[in-house]
Design a protein around this motif. Structure first.
Motif, PDB file in Angstrom:
ATOM      1  N   MET A 272      39.191  38.877  47.748  1.00 52.76           N
ATOM      2  CA  MET A 272      38.490  37.999  46.786  1.00 52.76           C
ATOM      3  C   MET A 272      36.992  38.194  46.912  1.00 52.76           C
ATOM      4  SD  MET A 272      38.322  35.220  44.706  1.00 52.76           S
ATOM      5  CE  MET A 272      39.710  34.076  44.788  1.00 52.76           C
ATOM      6  N   SER A 273      36.326  38.621  45.852  1.00 56.24           N
ATOM      7  CA  SER A 273      34.876  38.797  45.914  1.00 56.24           C
ATOM      8  C   SER A 273      34.189  37.430  45.886  1.00 56.24           C
ATOM      9  CB  SER A 273      34.397  39.675  44.753  1.00 56.24           C
ATOM     10  OG  SER A 273      34.831  39.137  43.534  1.00 56.24           O
ATOM     11  N   ILE A 274      32.985  37.399  46.398  1.00 57.77           N
ATOM     12  CA  ILE A 274      32.324  36.101  46.508  1.00 57.77           C
ATOM     13  C   ILE A 274      31.017  36.084  45.734  1.00 57.77           C
ATOM     14  CG2 ILE A 274      33.378  35.566  48.736  1.00 57.77           C
ATOM     15  CD1 ILE A 274      30.731  36.267  50.031  1.00 57.77           C
ATOM     16  N   TYR A 275      30.696  34.901  45.281  1.00 61.63           N
ATOM     17  CA  TYR A 275      29.496  34.663  44.480  1.00 61.63           C
ATOM     18  C   TYR A 275      28.401  34.166  45.405  1.00 61.63           C
ATOM     19  CZ  TYR A 275      26.549  33.052  40.655  1.00 61.63           C
ATOM     20  OH  TYR A 275      25.512  32.878  39.792  1.00 61.63           O
ATOM     21  N   LEU A 276      27.239  34.761  45.296  1.00 58.01           N
ATOM     22  CA  LEU A 276      26.138  34.445  46.206  1.00 58.01           C
ATOM     23  C   LEU A 276      25.098  33.564  45.502  1.00 58.01           C
ATOM     24  CD1 LEU A 276      24.816  35.023  48.973  1.00 58.01           C
ATOM     25  CD2 LEU A 276      23.798  37.048  47.958  1.00 58.01           C
ATOM     26  N   TYR A 277      24.801  32.419  46.115  1.00 61.00           N
ATOM     27  CA  TYR A 277      23.801  31.511  45.533  1.00 61.00           C
ATOM     28  C   TYR A 277      22.413  31.731  46.121  1.00 61.00           C
ATOM     29  CZ  TYR A 277      27.726  29.030  43.559  1.00 61.00           C
ATOM     30  OH  TYR A 277      28.845  28.721  42.848  1.00 61.00           O
ATOM     31  N   GLY A 278      22.375  31.948  47.425  1.00 60.71           N
ATOM     32  CA  GLY A 278      21.056  32.129  48.009  1.00 60.71           C
ATOM     33  C   GLY A 278      21.137  32.267  49.510  1.00 60.71           C
TER      34      GLY A 278
ATOM     35  N   GLY B 154      30.294  31.088  47.219  1.00 62.07           N
ATOM     36  CA  GLY B 154      31.519  30.485  46.719  1.00 62.07           C
ATOM     37  C   GLY B 154      32.422  31.610  46.263  1.00 62.07           C
ATOM     38  N   ASP B 155      33.670  31.290  45.954  1.00 72.32           N
ATOM     39  CA  ASP B 155      34.527  32.337  45.406  1.00 72.32           C
ATOM     40  C   ASP B 155      34.011  32.716  44.022  1.00 72.32           C
ATOM     41  OD1 ASP B 155      36.083  32.287  47.638  1.00 72.32           O
ATOM     42  OD2 ASP B 155      37.561  30.889  46.803  1.00 72.32           O
ATOM     43  N   ALA B 156      33.967  34.006  43.755  1.00 73.22           N
ATOM     44  CA  ALA B 156      33.503  34.436  42.429  1.00 73.22           C
ATOM     45  C   ALA B 156      34.600  34.160  41.411  1.00 73.22           C
ATOM     46  CB  ALA B 156      33.161  35.920  42.458  1.00 73.22           C
ATOM     47  N   PRO B 157      34.251  33.484  40.313  1.00 75.78           N
ATOM     48  CA  PRO B 157      35.282  33.223  39.296  1.00 75.78           C
ATOM     49  C   PRO B 157      35.705  34.527  38.611  1.00 75.78           C
ATOM     50  CG  PRO B 157      33.135  32.439  38.560  1.00 75.78           C
ATOM     51  CD  PRO B 157      32.945  32.954  39.954  1.00 75.78           C
ATOM     52  N   GLU B 158      36.944  34.520  38.164  1.00 71.95           N
ATOM     53  CA  GLU B 158      37.402  35.645  37.344  1.00 71.95           C
ATOM     54  C   GLU B 158      36.599  35.645  36.048  1.00 71.95           C
ATOM     55  OE1 GLU B 158      39.904  37.920  38.023  1.00 71.95           O
ATOM     56  OE2 GLU B 158      39.805  37.077  40.053  1.00 71.95           O
ATOM     57  N   GLY B 159      36.302  36.839  35.574  1.00 72.93           N
ATOM     58  CA  GLY B 159      35.626  36.926  34.273  1.00 72.93           C
ATOM     59  C   GLY B 159      34.294  36.210  34.258  1.00 72.93           C
ATOM     60  N   LEU B 160      33.539  36.378  35.327  1.00 71.46           N
ATOM     61  CA  LEU B 160      32.215  35.750  35.388  1.00 71.46           C
ATOM     62  C   LEU B 160      31.329  36.268  34.265  1.00 71.46           C
ATOM     63  CD1 LEU B 160      30.047  34.081  36.794  1.00 71.46           C
ATOM     64  CD2 LEU B 160      29.641  36.011  38.308  1.00 71.46           C
ATOM     65  N   ARG B 161      30.772  35.334  33.534  1.00 73.78           N
ATOM     66  CA  ARG B 161      29.867  35.697  32.447  1.00 73.78           C
ATOM     67  C   ARG B 161      28.692  34.738  32.442  1.00 73.78           C
ATOM     68  NH1 ARG B 161      33.580  35.505  27.275  1.00 73.78           N
ATOM     69  NH2 ARG B 161      31.525  35.611  26.331  1.00 73.78           N
ATOM     70  N   ALA B 162      27.668  35.118  31.689  1.00 75.08           N
ATOM     71  CA  ALA B 162      26.473  34.267  31.640  1.00 75.08           C
ATOM     72  C   ALA B 162      26.695  33.118  30.667  1.00 75.08           C
ATOM     73  CB  ALA B 162      25.258  35.094  31.244  1.00 75.08           C
ATOM     74  N   ARG B 163      27.708  32.274  30.963  1.00 71.52           N
ATOM     75  CA  ARG B 163      27.947  31.117  30.099  1.00 71.52           C
ATOM     76  C   ARG B 163      26.952  30.025  30.469  1.00 71.52           C
ATOM     77  NH1 ARG B 163      34.247  29.952  31.078  1.00 71.52           N
ATOM     78  NH2 ARG B 163      34.357  29.411  28.892  1.00 71.52           N
ATOM     79  N   ARG B 164      26.684  29.175  29.475  1.00 71.34           N
ATOM     80  CA  ARG B 164      25.718  28.112  29.716  1.00 71.34           C
ATOM     81  C   ARG B 164      26.126  27.260  30.915  1.00 71.34           C
ATOM     82  NH1 ARG B 164      24.351  22.819  28.695  1.00 71.34           N
ATOM     83  NH2 ARG B 164      22.140  22.617  28.205  1.00 71.34           N
ATOM     84  N   ARG B 165      27.394  26.886  30.950  1.00 67.53           N
ATOM     85  CA  ARG B 165      27.862  26.001  32.013  1.00 67.53           C
ATOM     86  C   ARG B 165      27.711  26.657  33.388  1.00 67.53           C
ATOM     87  NH1 ARG B 165      33.409  22.988  30.814  1.00 67.53           N
ATOM     88  NH2 ARG B 165      32.033  21.965  29.338  1.00 67.53           N
TER      89      ARG B 165
END
Lengths: 242, 157
Positions: A1-7, A42-53
């Protein structure tokens, strides 16, 4: 599972409670400690896109994190293969990250954007002989060409007026800032500049902005945003000998 | 953070997305040395994100202006389409007092955006994205909705 990096922050900085991360459902935040440093991921969401939310969630996590200690905010959308890739990187350049954290510690970013305003075109025409000439010409012999020339001259004048006003305000803020950094070009903005400001001078900064903005009222539309995570001041120092 | 409070003004806050979008998308550390998964299309999507976020944030700001309006004073203009004519247009930016004041009159006619606007708009945003519609189309459909509202109002008045 790839991970999303905040900082990247210091190891002792807490992960904020009750803040939702990027994803649907919103991802949980966790901290990867590497020596005196920590990455918030955090866990990177599937289909990560630059959505507003998602962009909003990213920003809110960073605001909450920055409230708890020095933070090197990650640009939106950085995804890393696994935990070890993050901790390995922090270990490898521990001094660089520590220095970058020292730079932003106790400070925040304030961003100034300026756009032209269309109000007060009459004043603009009164003050500019060329505009007066074009206007008279346009009234005497109305036509497409002269309209374009007149309109273009007005647009240029409005921009020039806004730039001058914006620079006045920016120079006031520069005096209160530890560092100044030009921002990316943004459509519609004549000036986009960020200031690295001590956290305890934010109120002073606001007051100075209000005063300066009042003095140039009607010439530029000015927006000061912050306190923000130090997006523009988080680069790592160049490696020694590079 | 709302600081200017003496007039109908939406002062920029730290949470206002549009004014910091360039920083979130273009600044901040990237750490290329990391095994960064290249997000397919995220560079392209930045453009779309700007459009989507710009329009939603504009609506939210106008809604906020609306909520603060004193409707007992008559407005001088009712050109709603102008209001929603372009998210990046001058009407979309309400930082300066003059701009906000001149917009304020027009906003009075854009009523109908209640408290639920934020959520509703975000839902719409999400749905449209799920359907892979172009943000431009979405923006267009929103502004035609505004025109409808304005016509309706004219019929009444």
């Amino acid at each position: 599972m790839s991970i999303y990096l905040y900082g990247v922050t210091r190891a002792e900085v807490p992960v904020p409670r009750g803040v939702r991360g990027v994803g649907d459902p919103p991802g949980k935040l966790r901290k990867l400690v590497a020596g005196g440093l920590a990455a918030v991921v955090g866990d990177a969401p599937e289909g990560l896109r630059a959505r507003r939310r998602y962009v909003q969630a990213h920003q809110e996590v960073l605001l909450a994190l920055a409230a708890g200690g020095p933070l090197l905010p990650t640009r939106f959308g950085v995804v890393v293969a696994d935990d070890e890739a993050v901790t390995g990187r922090l270990h490898a350049d521990a001094h660089g990250y520590a220095a970058a954290l020292d730079r932003v510690a106790g400070r925040c970013e304030m961003n100034l954007k300026a756009s032209p305003v269309e109000a007060g075109v009459a004043d603009l025409v009164r003050e500019d002989p060329r505009l007066q000439r074009l206007r008279q010409e346009s009234r005497r012999r109305p036509g497409y060409d002269v309209s374009i020339r007149l309109g273009e001259a007005v647009e240029t004048g409005l921009r020039r007026r806004a730039v001058g006003a914006a620079q006045q305000v920016a120079s006031v803020l520069s005096g209160l800032a530890d560092e100044v950094q030009a921002g990316p070009e943004v459509p519609g903005c004549v000036l986009n500049v960020s200031f690295l400001v001590a956290a305890d001078r934010v109120a002073e900064c606001r007051a100075a902005f209000d005063g300066a903005a009042d003095r140039v009222a009607g010439r530029a539309e000015l927006r000061l945003t912050g306190p923000l995570p130090c997006y523009s001041f988080s680069g790592l120092p160049a490696p020694a000998g590079a | 953070m709302t600081v200017i409070t003496d007039e109908v003004v939406c002062a920029p806050r730290a949470g206002t997305l549009y004014d910091v979008l360039d920083l979130i998308l273009d600044r901040g550390i990237v750490i290329d040395v990391f095994l960064r998964v290249s997000l397919v299309g995220i560079e392209i999507l930045k453009v779309d994100a700007r459009i989507v976020v710009a329009s939603v944030d504009t609506y939210l700001r106008f809604a906020e202006i609306c909520n603060r309006l004193d409707l007992d004073h008559d407005s001088t203009s009712r050109t709603v389409p102008e209001l929603f004519g372009g998210a990046s247009g001058s009407a979309a930016r309400v930082g300066a007092k003059k701009a906000a004041t001149s917009v304020g009159g027009k906003v009075k006619d854009a009523l109908g955006m209640g408290d639920g606007h934020d959520d509703e708009d975000d839902e719409r945003d999400e749905r449209d994205e799920d359907d892979d519609k172009q943000p431009r189309r979405r923006t267009a459909s929103r502004s035609s909705g505004s025109r409808t509202r304005s016509r309706h109002r004219d019929d009444e008045g």
